[in-house]
Write a protein that holds these residues in place. Sequence first.
Motif, PDB file in Angstrom:
ATOM      1  N   HIS A 127     -26.741  18.678  -0.689  1.00 51.58           N
ATOM      2  CA  HIS A 127     -25.758  19.196   0.452  1.00 51.58           C
ATOM      3  C   HIS A 127     -24.136  18.323  -0.488  1.00 51.58           C
ATOM      4  O   HIS A 127     -23.270  18.087   0.907  1.00 51.58           O
ATOM      5  CB  HIS A 127     -26.150  19.099   1.180  1.00 51.58           C
ATOM      6  CG  HIS A 127     -27.385  19.570   2.006  1.00 51.58           C
ATOM      7  ND1 HIS A 127     -27.238  21.362   2.565  1.00 51.58           N
ATOM      8  CD2 HIS A 127     -28.174  19.164   1.841  1.00 51.58           C
ATOM      9  CE1 HIS A 127     -28.369  21.541   2.478  1.00 51.58           C
ATOM     10  NE2 HIS A 127     -29.075  20.269   2.637  1.00 51.58           N
ATOM     11  N   VAL A 128     -24.039  18.206  -1.182  1.00 49.42           N
ATOM     12  CA  VAL A 128     -22.047  17.943  -1.814  1.00 49.42           C
ATOM     13  C   VAL A 128     -21.926  19.152  -2.482  1.00 49.42           C
ATOM     14  O   VAL A 128     -22.059  19.711  -3.459  1.00 49.42           O
ATOM     15  CB  VAL A 128     -22.185  16.425  -2.599  1.00 49.42           C
ATOM     16  CG1 VAL A 128     -22.787  15.731  -1.781  1.00 49.42           C
ATOM     17  CG2 VAL A 128     -23.260  16.549  -4.059  1.00 49.42           C
ATOM     18  N   PRO A 129     -20.438  19.471  -2.160  1.00 54.23           N
ATOM     19  CA  PRO A 129     -19.558  20.017  -3.626  1.00 54.23           C
ATOM     20  C   PRO A 129     -20.084  20.087  -5.567  1.00 54.23           C
ATOM     21  O   PRO A 129     -20.691  18.902  -5.577  1.00 54.23           O
ATOM     22  CB  PRO A 129     -18.051  19.445  -3.531  1.00 54.23           C
ATOM     23  CG  PRO A 129     -18.422  18.615  -2.284  1.00 54.23           C
ATOM     24  CD  PRO A 129     -19.735  18.091  -1.732  1.00 54.23           C
ATOM     25  N   PRO A 130     -20.184  20.742  -5.891  1.00 60.48           N
ATOM     26  CA  PRO A 130     -20.306  20.200  -7.744  1.00 60.48           C
ATOM     27  C   PRO A 130     -19.356  19.632  -8.248  1.00 60.48           C
ATOM     28  O   PRO A 130     -20.262  18.724  -9.026  1.00 60.48           O
ATOM     29  CB  PRO A 130     -20.420  22.371  -8.097  1.00 60.48           C
ATOM     30  CG  PRO A 130     -20.482  22.684  -7.183  1.00 60.48           C
ATOM     31  CD  PRO A 130     -19.901  22.239  -6.279  1.00 60.48           C
ATOM     32  N   VAL A 131     -18.463  19.519  -7.812  1.00 61.70           N
ATOM     33  CA  VAL A 131     -17.458  18.391  -8.594  1.00 61.70           C
ATOM     34  C   VAL A 131     -17.890  16.693  -8.009  1.00 61.70           C
ATOM     35  O   VAL A 131     -17.862  16.017  -9.151  1.00 61.70           O
ATOM     36  CB  VAL A 131     -16.105  18.726  -7.919  1.00 61.70           C
ATOM     37  CG1 VAL A 131     -15.712  20.146  -8.931  1.00 61.70           C
ATOM     38  CG2 VAL A 131     -15.874  18.709  -6.958  1.00 61.70           C
ATOM     39  N   GLU A 132     -18.123  16.647  -7.494  1.00 63.51           N
ATOM     40  CA  GLU A 132     -19.299  15.232  -6.370  1.00 63.51           C
ATOM     41  C   GLU A 132     -20.790  15.546  -6.685  1.00 63.51           C
ATOM     42  O   GLU A 132     -20.764  14.236  -7.407  1.00 63.51           O
ATOM     43  CB  GLU A 132     -19.305  15.745  -4.534  1.00 63.51           C
ATOM     44  CG  GLU A 132     -19.348  14.464  -4.337  1.00 63.51           C
ATOM     45  CD  GLU A 132     -19.631  14.518  -3.019  1.00 63.51           C
ATOM     46  OE1 GLU A 132     -20.237  13.079  -2.396  1.00 63.51           O
ATOM     47  OE2 GLU A 132     -19.008  14.909  -2.070  1.00 63.51           O
ATOM     48  N   TYR A 133     -20.892  16.633  -7.166  1.00 64.02           N
ATOM     49  CA  TYR A 133     -21.818  15.888  -7.794  1.00 64.02           C
ATOM     50  C   TYR A 133     -21.604  15.904  -9.329  1.00 64.02           C
ATOM     51  O   TYR A 133     -23.097  14.734  -9.798  1.00 64.02           O
ATOM     52  CB  TYR A 133     -23.322  17.387  -7.434  1.00 64.02           C
ATOM     53  CG  TYR A 133     -24.695  17.429  -8.573  1.00 64.02           C
ATOM     54  CD1 TYR A 133     -25.613  16.736  -7.581  1.00 64.02           C
ATOM     55  CD2 TYR A 133     -24.730  17.583  -9.800  1.00 64.02           C
ATOM     56  CE1 TYR A 133     -27.128  16.459  -8.115  1.00 64.02           C
ATOM     57  CE2 TYR A 133     -26.266  17.388 -10.714  1.00 64.02           C
ATOM     58  CZ  TYR A 133     -26.975  17.389  -9.397  1.00 64.02           C
ATOM     59  OH  TYR A 133     -28.565  17.171 -10.243  1.00 64.02           O
ATOM     60  N   TYR A 170     -21.924  11.563 -14.026  1.00 62.81           N
ATOM     61  CA  TYR A 170     -21.545  11.181 -14.835  1.00 62.81           C
ATOM     62  C   TYR A 170     -21.339   9.293 -14.433  1.00 62.81           C
ATOM     63  O   TYR A 170     -21.385   8.876 -15.386  1.00 62.81           O
ATOM     64  CB  TYR A 170     -20.041  11.095 -14.982  1.00 62.81           C
ATOM     65  CG  TYR A 170     -20.681  12.820 -16.372  1.00 62.81           C
ATOM     66  CD1 TYR A 170     -20.575  12.716 -17.301  1.00 62.81           C
ATOM     67  CD2 TYR A 170     -19.874  13.727 -15.923  1.00 62.81           C
ATOM     68  CE1 TYR A 170     -21.064  13.852 -17.934  1.00 62.81           C
ATOM     69  CE2 TYR A 170     -20.025  14.948 -16.791  1.00 62.81           C
ATOM     70  CZ  TYR A 170     -20.802  14.761 -17.236  1.00 62.81           C
ATOM     71  OH  TYR A 170     -20.219  16.262 -18.355  1.00 62.81           O
ATOM     72  N   MET A 171     -20.684   8.793 -13.267  1.00 61.03           N
ATOM     73  CA  MET A 171     -20.686   7.428 -13.126  1.00 61.03           C
ATOM     74  C   MET A 171     -22.030   6.564 -13.453  1.00 61.03           C
ATOM     75  O   MET A 171     -22.298   5.711 -13.358  1.00 61.03           O
ATOM     76  CB  MET A 171     -20.416   7.702 -11.238  1.00 61.03           C
ATOM     77  CG  MET A 171     -20.270   5.706 -10.795  1.00 61.03           C
ATOM     78  SD  MET A 171     -19.632   5.789  -9.382  1.00 61.03           S
ATOM     79  CE  MET A 171     -18.000   7.005  -9.616  1.00 61.03           C
ATOM     80  N   GLU A 172     -23.109   7.394 -13.115  1.00 64.80           N
ATOM     81  CA  GLU A 172     -24.608   6.521 -13.290  1.00 64.80           C
ATOM     82  C   GLU A 172     -24.860   6.944 -14.515  1.00 64.80           C
ATOM     83  O   GLU A 172     -25.091   6.022 -15.082  1.00 64.80           O
ATOM     84  CB  GLU A 172     -25.553   8.256 -12.084  1.00 64.80           C
ATOM     85  CG  GLU A 172     -25.435   7.578 -10.667  1.00 64.80           C
ATOM     86  CD  GLU A 172     -25.754   6.916 -10.379  1.00 64.80           C
ATOM     87  OE1 GLU A 172     -27.008   5.716 -11.170  1.00 64.80           O
ATOM     88  OE2 GLU A 172     -25.379   5.809  -9.277  1.00 64.80           O
ATOM     89  N   SER A 173     -24.444   7.742 -15.410  1.00 66.29           N
ATOM     90  CA  SER A 173     -24.820   7.700 -16.766  1.00 66.29           C
ATOM     91  C   SER A 173     -24.169   6.781 -17.477  1.00 66.29           C
ATOM     92  O   SER A 173     -24.881   6.700 -18.456  1.00 66.29           O
ATOM     93  CB  SER A 173     -25.125   9.092 -17.061  1.00 66.29           C
ATOM     94  OG  SER A 173     -23.566   9.848 -17.129  1.00 66.29           O
TER      95      SER A 173
END
Length: 127
Positions: free
Chosen positions: A104-110, A115-118
């Motif tokens: 339940h988030v927009p694709p750009v946020e996902y 990328y932040m996690e990786s």
Amino acid sequence: MALWQRDREGCPHTPRQLIHRCDAGSQYTSFKLAEHLAADGIAASVGSVADAYDNALMESTIGLYATELIKSQRPWRSLSQVELAAAEWVDRYNHRRLHGGIGHVPPVEYEANHYMESTKPQVTITI
């Protein structure tokens, strides 16, 4: 647009990181498109001919686009009016619409979260 958007948001792509998926229509199998994709380091993935399952995601998105935008706002007065409305719909779909399949988030946020996690540095403790 995908490349422009990524550059604008400070997340330029790495060659062979993006995949352009499409059906086997003549506009997608042209030499011109293949050259353009290769120049930008984008892998081409053409679906198999006459395979409904191969193209299901795109057909679903096109159906949603047609229902939410094209059919609901007719009559259209000009091609430029349709082009602008389509660009606005795609922007909303990618930047503001909440998608249940990705939490339940927009694709750009996902994608940004991915990328932040990786790219987080891994902490190691040595004794």
